[in-house]
Design a protein around this motif. Sequence first.
Motif, PDB file in Angstrom:
ATOM      1  N   GLU A  64      32.828  26.560  51.370  1.00 20.70           N
ATOM      2  CA  GLU A  64      34.222  26.965  51.188  1.00 20.70           C
ATOM      3  C   GLU A  64      34.867  27.420  52.492  1.00 20.70           C
ATOM      4  O   GLU A  64      35.922  26.919  52.874  1.00 20.70           O
ATOM      5  CB  GLU A  64      34.304  28.081  50.143  1.00 20.70           C
ATOM      6  CG  GLU A  64      33.821  27.651  48.763  1.00 20.70           C
ATOM      7  CD  GLU A  64      33.911  28.775  47.749  1.00 20.70           C
ATOM      8  OE1 GLU A  64      34.283  29.905  48.153  1.00 20.70           O
ATOM      9  OE2 GLU A  64      33.609  28.532  46.575  1.00 20.70           O
ATOM     10  N   ASP A  65      34.252  28.382  53.178  1.00 16.98           N
ATOM     11  CA  ASP A  65      34.874  28.905  54.390  1.00 16.98           C
ATOM     12  C   ASP A  65      34.053  28.659  55.649  1.00 16.98           C
ATOM     13  O   ASP A  65      34.458  29.037  56.754  1.00 16.98           O
ATOM     14  CB  ASP A  65      35.147  30.403  54.253  1.00 16.98           C
ATOM     15  CG  ASP A  65      33.886  31.201  53.901  1.00 16.98           C
ATOM     16  OD1 ASP A  65      32.777  30.657  54.048  1.00 16.98           O
ATOM     17  OD2 ASP A  65      34.021  32.364  53.473  1.00 16.98           O
ATOM     18  N   GLY A  66      32.872  28.028  55.508  1.00 19.31           N
ATOM     19  CA  GLY A  66      32.058  27.709  56.674  1.00 19.31           C
ATOM     20  C   GLY A  66      31.305  28.876  57.265  1.00 19.31           C
ATOM     21  O   GLY A  66      30.650  28.724  58.311  1.00 19.31           O
ATOM     22  N   LYS A  67      31.364  30.042  56.640  1.00 15.26           N
ATOM     23  CA  LYS A  67      30.648  31.200  57.171  1.00 15.26           C
ATOM     24  C   LYS A  67      29.153  31.069  56.920  1.00 15.26           C
ATOM     25  O   LYS A  67      28.731  30.568  55.880  1.00 15.26           O
ATOM     26  CB  LYS A  67      31.182  32.489  56.539  1.00 15.26           C
ATOM     27  CG  LYS A  67      32.607  32.835  56.950  1.00 15.26           C
ATOM     28  CD  LYS A  67      33.048  34.158  56.339  1.00 15.26           C
ATOM     29  CE  LYS A  67      34.453  34.527  56.795  1.00 15.26           C
ATOM     30  NZ  LYS A  67      34.910  35.818  56.206  1.00 15.26           N
ATOM     31  N   SER A  98      28.519  28.307  54.139  1.00 15.08           N
ATOM     32  CA  SER A  98      29.316  28.170  52.925  1.00 15.08           C
ATOM     33  C   SER A  98      30.158  26.903  52.994  1.00 15.08           C
ATOM     34  O   SER A  98      30.759  26.592  54.028  1.00 15.08           O
ATOM     35  CB  SER A  98      30.217  29.391  52.754  1.00 15.08           C
ATOM     36  OG  SER A  98      31.145  29.190  51.717  1.00 15.08           O
TER      37      SER A  98
END
Length: 572
Positions: A475-478, A473
Amino acid sequence: MSKDNKELEKETSAEGGASASGSTLDEIVKKQREGKLEKESEKISDAEETAEEEAYVKAPKEKKKTNIRQLKHGMMATVLTLVFVAAVVLVNVIATVIFERYPLTLDLTKEKKYSISDQSEEYVKSIDTDVTVTVFSTEDNFLALSDYTRQAVEVLKKFRQYNDRISYRFVDIDSNPDIVKDYGTDTVTSYDIMFETNPTADVKRTRKVTLIDLLSFKDELLTNLNNYGMTLDTLVSQMGSPLTFLQYYGVYVEASRADEAFTSALMAVTDPNPVTAVFVTGRKEAEKLEYLQSLLEANGYQVKTIDITKEEIPAETNLVVVPAPTVDYLPEEVKKLSDYLDNDGKMGKQMLYAGSIRQAETPNIDEFMEEWGIKVGTGVICEQSGDNYYRFPYYTITTDVSTNFTQDLNADPVLLNCMSRPITLLFDERNNNGTEAYVKSTPNAYAADMKTGEQLNKGQQIYTAVASKAVFSSEDGKGTYSNIIVYGSVETLADSYLSFTQFSNREYVLSLINGVTHKTSTGITIEPKVIEGNVFDLTDSQRSGLQWTFTLIIPAVVLVIGGIIWLRRKNR
């Protein structure tokens, strides 16, 4: 008058006087005696009167004491009687409520066939959503079918007893033909059982359980069907209905699966994250993996089968199982797998691929697997030491298992690997791709050519591996991962080997699949119970007799005993 006459008269007069005097004396003595008696009588009368007066004086005090004692006994008897009456009323009310809410059932069968497992009980108690179970039959007709349908009803009653959010009902399709419209694409026939929930206003989850699902059958029947290239479901479909099938093949029934089937249905409709598993056919697969399908379905998966040569993989699929096709996939069929795993770039899809020494060359499938970093080699893995194999060197035993996705295991796994092809990892990591060995042999193992016995390579071998691709992602790197679980041997997942109790194959593959699919863990594996002959069922008359005993006879006996005690205490 002469002297003699005068003396005679005197004597006569004297005698007469004496006689008169004697008579008077007797009377006087008599009177005196009577007087004394009267005085004695008067004394006695006076004494009696005095005693009576004293008794009269003392009587109120003694009577007062007696009245107090009787009053105490009377009050005690009254209190005890009230307690008895209250107890009788309470017992009667409680018994009536219990019999209405939880009909009396005693499991007196040798194999506890009307009981459910402790794990199922625990799961049922944990359900926190409303579930409605509809049996499409009248209750009398359903109970009259067989011992197995009676068991099914008893299991439903147990579920209701353990969790009041579960309810069940009997609906006659002939009297309510429009009700089948409520279940959309599900085909509902007489004697089907439908589990359903409504987690949201727009979503209804259903799981149908048929008469066949309530039963397991002898290996003899399944083997014969397999020899003719048929499955149980195929034969049932050809015969028109489960009831017709059972009329002809009921003698092959060996076990009840009511507990398993119903708990499975509950898992399917109450799981907050339902998982759909699709088994792929169409290329002469080496194994059908029917036990694995049953295992997944029993533990809450929605299980489907598609023909890869004719059908697309459904969009809702979470797991695709490819059980060792012996004929290579065409490029367009390989693309179906690739597109499914890519999921329009979003990933989050899972696949299980199993190889087999029975496969011919499959270059298209091999190329696809190598893109993911895994190569399924030739030959079969063997162990040198008898401590590390079962009967034959190519039925190997291993405990070298990665701890990844073992969350549902209660102990360290001991796995049996049957004629496994060796797996090679082509890379550990590359871009967003990664591979990892999950199940390995001992360092003394080797891969051998099955025809010549020649050792192809020596050293530690890989039985099971996982290849992964991820998208992260912004946005959050997940990361979101698609995974391919690769088994070197489809035989390791075959029906007979998954059913071995001394090995952990069944528990391990279920935990592994649960892990990669993020299936909500229940911590249980449901298995069928075997029902044997010479068992004693609690009949309706026995059940009725027990109910009357608790609600009428026992309270009446208590009332009689209480009455006797009250009367005895009152008369003391």
